[in-house]
Write a protein that holds these residues in place. Structure first.
Motif, PDB file in Angstrom:
ATOM      1  N   ARG A  50      -4.955   4.282 -20.835  1.00  0.00           N
ATOM      2  CA  ARG A  50      -6.089   3.437 -21.669  1.00  0.00           C
ATOM      3  C   ARG A  50      -6.488   2.469 -20.682  1.00  0.00           C
ATOM      4  NH1 ARG A  50      -5.076  -0.084 -27.124  1.00  0.00           N
ATOM      5  NH2 ARG A  50      -6.815  -1.394 -26.534  1.00  0.00           N
ATOM      6  N   PHE A  51      -5.732   1.889 -19.756  1.00  0.00           N
ATOM      7  CA  PHE A  51      -6.118   0.843 -18.576  1.00  0.00           C
ATOM      8  C   PHE A  51      -6.386   1.376 -17.472  1.00  0.00           C
ATOM      9  CE2 PHE A  51      -3.644  -1.101 -22.291  1.00  0.00           C
ATOM     10  CZ  PHE A  51      -4.466  -2.070 -22.753  1.00  0.00           C
ATOM     11  N   ALA A  52      -6.179   2.569 -17.221  1.00  0.00           N
ATOM     12  CA  ALA A  52      -6.182   3.300 -16.072  1.00  0.00           C
ATOM     13  C   ALA A  52      -7.394   2.815 -15.137  1.00  0.00           C
ATOM     14  CB  ALA A  52      -6.160   4.668 -15.974  1.00  0.00           C
ATOM     15  N   ASP A  53      -8.613   2.912 -15.950  1.00  0.00           N
ATOM     16  CA  ASP A  53      -9.732   2.312 -15.198  1.00  0.00           C
ATOM     17  C   ASP A  53      -9.757   0.991 -14.616  1.00  0.00           C
ATOM     18  OD1 ASP A  53     -10.950   4.653 -15.598  1.00  0.00           O
ATOM     19  OD2 ASP A  53     -12.264   4.461 -17.224  1.00  0.00           O
ATOM     20  N   ARG A  54      -9.095   0.166 -15.349  1.00  0.00           N
ATOM     21  CA  ARG A  54      -9.245  -1.356 -14.915  1.00  0.00           C
ATOM     22  C   ARG A  54      -8.158  -1.576 -14.037  1.00  0.00           C
ATOM     23  NH1 ARG A  54     -10.973  -5.501 -19.603  1.00  0.00           N
ATOM     24  NH2 ARG A  54     -11.802  -6.184 -17.640  1.00  0.00           N
TER      25      ARG A  54
ATOM     26  N   ASN B  62      -6.308  -7.414 -22.379  1.00  0.00           N
ATOM     27  CA  ASN B  62      -7.743  -7.333 -21.883  1.00  0.00           C
ATOM     28  C   ASN B  62      -8.112  -8.660 -21.094  1.00  0.00           C
ATOM     29  OD1 ASN B  62      -8.606  -4.523 -22.554  1.00  0.00           O
ATOM     30  ND2 ASN B  62      -8.711  -5.127 -24.743  1.00  0.00           N
TER      31      ASN B  62
ATOM     32  N   GLY C  80      -2.381   8.461 -15.349  1.00  0.00           N
ATOM     33  CA  GLY C  80      -3.673   8.644 -14.625  1.00  0.00           C
ATOM     34  C   GLY C  80      -3.455   7.754 -13.247  1.00  0.00           C
ATOM     35  N   LEU C  81      -2.202   7.133 -12.901  1.00  0.00           N
ATOM     36  CA  LEU C  81      -2.032   6.079 -11.744  1.00  0.00           C
ATOM     37  C   LEU C  81      -1.125   6.890 -10.944  1.00  0.00           C
ATOM     38  CD1 LEU C  81      -2.152   2.929 -14.060  1.00  0.00           C
ATOM     39  CD2 LEU C  81      -3.921   3.846 -12.811  1.00  0.00           C
TER      40      LEU C  81
ATOM     41  N   LEU D 152      -7.436   1.108 -11.786  1.00  0.00           N
ATOM     42  CA  LEU D 152      -8.058   1.297 -10.433  1.00  0.00           C
ATOM     43  C   LEU D 152      -9.113   0.488  -9.864  1.00  0.00           C
ATOM     44  CD1 LEU D 152      -8.320   4.992 -11.673  1.00  0.00           C
ATOM     45  CD2 LEU D 152      -7.073   4.335  -9.597  1.00  0.00           C
ATOM     46  N   GLU D 153     -10.030  -0.141 -10.727  1.00  0.00           N
ATOM     47  CA  GLU D 153     -10.986  -1.183 -10.302  1.00  0.00           C
ATOM     48  C   GLU D 153     -10.372  -2.565  -9.593  1.00  0.00           C
ATOM     49  OE1 GLU D 153     -13.140  -2.237 -13.759  1.00  0.00           O
ATOM     50  OE2 GLU D 153     -13.617  -4.057 -13.079  1.00  0.00           O
ATOM     51  N   SER D 154      -9.196  -3.029 -10.299  1.00  0.00           N
ATOM     52  CA  SER D 154      -8.756  -4.197  -9.716  1.00  0.00           C
ATOM     53  C   SER D 154      -7.572  -3.932  -8.375  1.00  0.00           C
ATOM     54  CB  SER D 154      -7.932  -4.875 -10.652  1.00  0.00           C
ATOM     55  OG  SER D 154      -8.544  -4.990 -11.764  1.00  0.00           O
TER      56      SER D 154
END
Lengths: 353, 212
Positions: free
Chosen positions: B101-105, B76, B142-143, B107-109
């Protein structure tokens, strides 16, 4: 040139098993052999077979017992602690004279031990493991290509002698990758199994698969008949790769340890010492013949604290036999083997490290 | 902040590529997300990477001889502190699950997800199987895969012919940009028109000492 592919040892065993006609696999995951189960899960159904992840190793080996009784080519695989769990079933399979293939990709023990490579299940594999007077044929490959060839052969040997065959590898062989030939040269020898419980169709007497017999004289006869088959195995199947021409000292090792010895042999050659190698390929039957005419001292190298060395001492009673081993997942280092060898030759080192 | 993710079939050379990519892209962190295979992994080369100023973030169990599929909490911090990082992911879709688990992060970065491909591995020996594997990994993570790294090899028996044959098939398959990876002894003979796509690897991941 034949087309090659890159495979992990575990995958290669599974690939070869499917080629050999294995259509049933029952197992339970454990590092470092899980790729065998993963490969079977993906590929066995495509070949018209059944992959089943059992609820435990004990369940898996008993499913192997059932499928073997029905005449199927069947395999299970595990690693050391899981193989210990299977011992009861293996003894039953041996007692019912059934063919099957069991793969042990050894890791460090005893107990749960560790997940790193080891060869400390030699005694368990070659001297029984479960209860009763029984043997398995034990095959010890040392390259990924050899894992392929030996796997096909394992099924043939199991059927021929109606007994379990164990492929004994270790974590390094299971996990490492090497190029192998895509087309497997050896055609499996499929033989009739008139003893199998395939259904009588009301046309023959029923076959019974069983290891229980409370009639002592009869049970003894079963044992004697089985021992006669073991005698045939001992007479016909021992195998070793031997390169001892002109050697001053001879290493003896199986599997990964034999590969490490080859590097030690190169290092010794640089020091002007010619070393040879006897690499048993069958651990049961032990290739006693390979040691018969040996006149030079032998150093046994194993990833354990001295197991195969006992069989080497029995096979070569007239020469000095030394031992170098590492355990716990530690792997012998060629330079350390060289140091031991120099001391062994020059200082008349005591036989155990 | 640059984030690279290396995915692919197990045994496709992901860890080797991830370590080399971290050096090439001057990243400060290499995250070992391989919770599938406890043998031959990035965290084994911690020392060598430290010389390039690259910190390895791995499960505290990595290399400890215990196969507990735990993730390091420091992951993180890589996102929070906006570090340039390479993520070395475990094999197949099983290994890629952890990315989810980190897909959102990611996608955000923003991220660059490289798929290592060795066409000498049976499970990725054809374009059809590669597309199947890519789909499975994309669904699990998810990527989306952004680039292919052609790492076709047979270890010591690798030939330039095999590597180029794979390159031709991969480029014709419309999978996006295809980099061509290998050690110098092979890539030194690469045709000039492929020079721009060359990804020369230095050997990091080694087998146990002395196994021939």
């Amino acid at each position: 040139m034949a087309e090659k592919v890159l495979m992990k040892g575990n995958e290669a065993i599974a690939y070869a098993a499917v080629h050999a006609g294995c259509r049933y696999f029952f197992g339970y995951p454990i590092t470092p052999q899980t790729e065998i189960a993963a490969y079977m899960a993906k590929n066995l159904p495509k070949a018209g077979g059944v992959f089943l992840q059992a609820e435990s190793e004990i369940a898996a080996i008993n499913m192997v017992y059932g499928a073997a009784g029905a005449g199927a080519r069947v395999m299970t695989s595990s690693s050391s602690p899981g193989i210990s769990l299977k011992q009861e079933g293996i003894s039953y399979i041996a007692g019912a004279d059934l063919p099957c293939v069991i793969v042990n990709i050894m890791r460090a023990g005893p107990g749960l031990g560790g997940i790193l490579p080891s060869q400390s299940d030699y005694f368990q594999a070659t001297k029984g493991g479960g209860h009763g007077d029984y043997h398995m044929i034990v095959l010890a490959p040392s390259t990924i290509q050899e894992m392929v060839d030996i796997t096909v052969e394992a099924f043939d040997l199991a059927d021929k002698y109606r007994m379990p065959v164990m492929i004994l590898g270790d974590g390094i062989l299971g996990q490492m990758m090497e190029p192998i030939e895509l087309n497997i040269a050896k055609t499996p020898e499929i033989i009739a199994k008139p003893w199998a419980t395939t259904g009588t169709q009301c046309k023959r007497k029923k076959n019974i698969i069983n290891s229980l017999n409370t009639n002592a004289p009869e049970l003894e006869q079963w044992n004697i008949a089985r021992q006669k088959r073991y005698d045939e195995v001992i007479a016909n199947e021992p195998r070793a790769k031997t390169d001892i021409e002109g050697a001053d000292v001879i290493f003896s090792a199986f599997g990964t340890s034999a590969r490490i010895c080859k590097t030690a042999i190169e290092l010794l050659a640089e020091k002007g010492i010619k070393a040879g190698l006897i690499r048993p390929i069958t651990l049961f039957p032990f290739p006693v013949y390979a040691y018969k005419d040996v006149k030079k001292p032998i150093i046994v190298v194993e990833m354990n604290h001295g197991q195969m060395v006992e069989d080497v001492r029995l096979a070569a009673p007239n020469v000095r036999v030394g031992f170098y081993g590492r355990s716990g997942g530690m792997v012998p280092i060629p330079a350390d083997i060289v140091d031991y060898t120099l001391k062994f030759i020059n200082e008349g080192l005591s036989e155990i490290v | 902040m640059k984030l690279f993710i290396v995915i692919g079939h197990y045994g496709s050379g992901k860890s080797e590529i991830a370590a080399n990519l971290a050096i090439r892209e001057k990243c400060s962190v290499l995250v070992d997300l391989d919770i599938v295979n406890p043998y031959f992994r990035t965290s084994d080369v911690r020392g060598e990477l430290a010389e390039f100023g690259i910190k390895v973030v791995a499960s505290e169990y990595a290399g400890s001889n215990i196969d507990i599929p735990a993730l390091p909490p420091q992951i993180n911090a890589v996102f929070d502190q906006k570090e340039d990082a390479v993520f070395d992911v475990g094999g197949d879709d099983d290994g890629a699950v952890v990315l989810g688990r980190f897909a959102d992060r990611f996608l955000e970065s923003g991220y660059d997800m490289l798929m290592a491909v060795n066409m000498k591995r049976p499970s990725t020996a054809s374009i059809e199987r590669i597309i199947e594997m890519r789909g499975a990994i994309e669904r699990a993570s998810g990527l989306k895969v952004t680039r292919i790294i052609n790492n076709t090899n047979l270890l010591g028996e690798t030939t330039l012919t095999d590597l180029l044959a794979a390159q031709k098939m991969l480029e014709a398959a419309d999978l996006g940009e295809v980099e061509i990876a290998g050690f110098s002894e092979i890539l030194d003979r690469l045709p000039r028109e492929l020079a721009a796509r060359k990804f020369e690897l230095k050997k990091f991941i080694k087998y146990e000492n002395g196994i021939v």
